[in-house]
Scaffold this motif. Structure first.
Motif, PDB file in Angstrom:
ATOM      1  N   ALA A  21       0.816  -1.218   0.000  1.00  0.00           N
ATOM      2  CA  ALA A  21       0.000   0.000   0.000  1.00  0.00           C
ATOM      3  C   ALA A  21       0.843   1.260   0.000  1.00  0.00           C
ATOM      4  CB  ALA A  21      -0.930  -0.003   1.206  1.00  0.00           C
ATOM      5  N   PRO A  25       1.548   6.352  -6.139  1.00  0.00           N
ATOM      6  CA  PRO A  25       0.734   6.352  -7.355  1.00  0.00           C
ATOM      7  C   PRO A  25       1.584   6.750  -8.561  1.00  0.00           C
ATOM      8  CG  PRO A  25       0.230   8.259  -5.972  1.00  0.00           C
ATOM      9  CD  PRO A  25       1.113   7.369  -5.164  1.00  0.00           C
ATOM     10  N   ALA A  44      -0.116  -3.588  -4.203  1.00  0.00           N
ATOM     11  CA  ALA A  44       0.277  -2.421  -5.000  1.00  0.00           C
ATOM     12  C   ALA A  44      -0.479  -2.378  -6.317  1.00  0.00           C
ATOM     13  CB  ALA A  44       1.783  -2.451  -5.249  1.00  0.00           C
ATOM     14  N   HIS A  47      -4.010  -1.084  -6.194  1.00  0.00           N
ATOM     15  CA  HIS A  47      -4.108   0.375  -6.149  1.00  0.00           C
ATOM     16  C   HIS A  47      -3.664   1.031  -7.448  1.00  0.00           C
ATOM     17  CE1 HIS A  47      -5.231   0.665  -1.945  1.00  0.00           C
ATOM     18  NE2 HIS A  47      -4.237  -0.146  -1.611  1.00  0.00           N
ATOM     19  N   GLY A  48      -2.879   0.331  -8.242  1.00  0.00           N
ATOM     20  CA  GLY A  48      -2.393   0.867  -9.511  1.00  0.00           C
ATOM     21  C   GLY A  48      -2.531  -0.154 -10.607  1.00  0.00           C
ATOM     22  N   VAL A 226      -6.663   1.126   4.926  1.00  0.00           N
ATOM     23  CA  VAL A 226      -5.542   0.560   4.179  1.00  0.00           C
ATOM     24  C   VAL A 226      -5.655  -0.955   4.106  1.00  0.00           C
ATOM     25  CG1 VAL A 226      -3.040   0.232   4.157  1.00  0.00           C
ATOM     26  CG2 VAL A 226      -3.997   2.479   4.713  1.00  0.00           C
ATOM     27  N   GLY A 229      -8.143  -2.306   1.739  1.00  0.00           N
ATOM     28  CA  GLY A 229      -7.886  -2.010   0.339  1.00  0.00           C
ATOM     29  C   GLY A 229      -8.603  -0.793  -0.175  1.00  0.00           C
ATOM     30  N   ASN A 230      -9.157   0.013   0.724  1.00  0.00           N
ATOM     31  CA  ASN A 230      -9.915   1.188   0.300  1.00  0.00           C
ATOM     32  C   ASN A 230      -9.040   2.376  -0.007  1.00  0.00           C
ATOM     33  OD1 ASN A 230     -12.337  -0.224   0.681  1.00  0.00           O
ATOM     34  ND2 ASN A 230     -12.442   0.374   2.846  1.00  0.00           N
ATOM     35  N   THR A 231      -7.824   2.381   0.517  1.00  0.00           N
ATOM     36  CA  THR A 231      -6.922   3.508   0.292  1.00  0.00           C
ATOM     37  C   THR A 231      -5.487   3.027   0.368  1.00  0.00           C
ATOM     38  OG1 THR A 231      -6.349   5.756   1.010  1.00  0.00           O
ATOM     39  CG2 THR A 231      -6.830   4.156   2.736  1.00  0.00           C
ATOM     40  N   ALA A 232      -4.603   3.746  -0.299  1.00  0.00           N
ATOM     41  CA  ALA A 232      -3.176   3.473  -0.183  1.00  0.00           C
ATOM     42  C   ALA A 232      -2.646   4.132   1.083  1.00  0.00           C
ATOM     43  CB  ALA A 232      -2.446   3.989  -1.422  1.00  0.00           C
ATOM     44  N   ASP A 234      -0.551   6.831   2.650  1.00  0.00           N
ATOM     45  CA  ASP A 234       0.043   8.123   2.342  1.00  0.00           C
ATOM     46  C   ASP A 234       1.148   8.398   3.354  1.00  0.00           C
ATOM     47  OD1 ASP A 234       0.714  10.751   1.886  1.00  0.00           O
ATOM     48  OD2 ASP A 234      -1.343  11.488   1.791  1.00  0.00           O
TER      49      ASP A 234
END
Length: 239
Positions: A21, A25, A44, A47-48, A226, A229-232, A234
């Motif tokens: 995560a 980006p 990864a 997310h991408g 995280v 899997g809803n957000t990376a 930061d």
């Protein structure tokens, strides 16, 4: 995401999820060194989805399992698995398909347990044991695999931080350390560390990423997002 696990252990740990995560980006080509079942690289990729991911793993059975996980999650067209010892000489790595100077980001979740009693199974021993010289070798390979401005990200135990800092700062700039603590006001047990090839920027020590509140086992909301899997992750707002 559905992940198959090998018999007898190797769990898809929280460390691998945090590592995957943390991939920034816009990454085009990612190398996951010591990929195991492929968790970090596949996180990864989730997310991408335009990313190209190479999963490098010394154990052929684990590499096959990573391949199964990539295919089972619909990522097969974006993933290549490489059976390779990342600490082998450069010619041997190249022969196994691990090229130099090509990756945007290189990630690794190296073995943790130092020089203690080895696990009885050979594959488990490889996955669980690493000393300072081996950390140096992993970082050297990671840096050589990246292009001129590549980013390298490792996750490891706090006890390995002196070795990691020495290896990272000798080869990269913009080295950034994110301590990871289970609860507020408790010592960190893990660190995420990143460096930028070709950079001369100074070291940055971030506030800790705290996983849980003072009581209970629930993750804090931004951490839970995280792991779901809803957000990376930061890094600049990780505290």
């Amino acid at each position: 995401m559905s992940i198959c696990q090998p018999k007898g252990g190797f769990r898809a740990g929280l460390d691998s999820v945090l590592l995957g995560a943390s991939v920034p980006p816009g990454t085009g080509k990612l190398l996951d060194m010591g990929a195991g079942a492929g968790v970090a690289g596949l996180v990864a990729l989730a997310h991408g989805p335009d990313m190209r991911v190479h999963l490098a793993e010394i154990d052929a059975d684990m590499a096959a399992l990573a391949r199964t996980n990539a295919d089972g999650n619909g990522f097969g067209g974006h993933v290549d698995t490489l059976v390779v010892d990342v600490t082998a000489p450069g010619a041997a790595r190249t022969a196994a398909g691990l090229e130099t100077d090509i990756y945007d980001v290189i990630i690794a979740n190296p073995p943790y347990f130092g020089n203690g009693t080895l696990a009885p199974d050979g594959a488990r021993a490889r996955a669980r044991h690493m000393n300072g010289a081996a950390i140096e070798a992993w970082v050297k390979t990671a840096v050589s695999s990246g292009h001129a401005h590549a980013e390298v990200i490792f996750i490891h135990t706090v006890s390995a931080l002196p070795h990691l800092l020495a290896a990272f700062t000798a080869r990269m700039g913009a080295v950034t350390v994110l301590p990871i603590a289970a609860r507020p006001e408790t010592p960190a047990s893990r660190v995420l560390i990143s460096g930028r090839k070709g950079s001369r920027a100074p070291l940055t020590l971030l506030p800790p990423l705290v996983l849980h509140g003072a009581t209970g086992n629930a993750f804090l909301p931004h951490v839970d997002a995280v792991f779901r899997g809803n957000t990376a992750l930061d890094w600049r707002n990780a505290g």
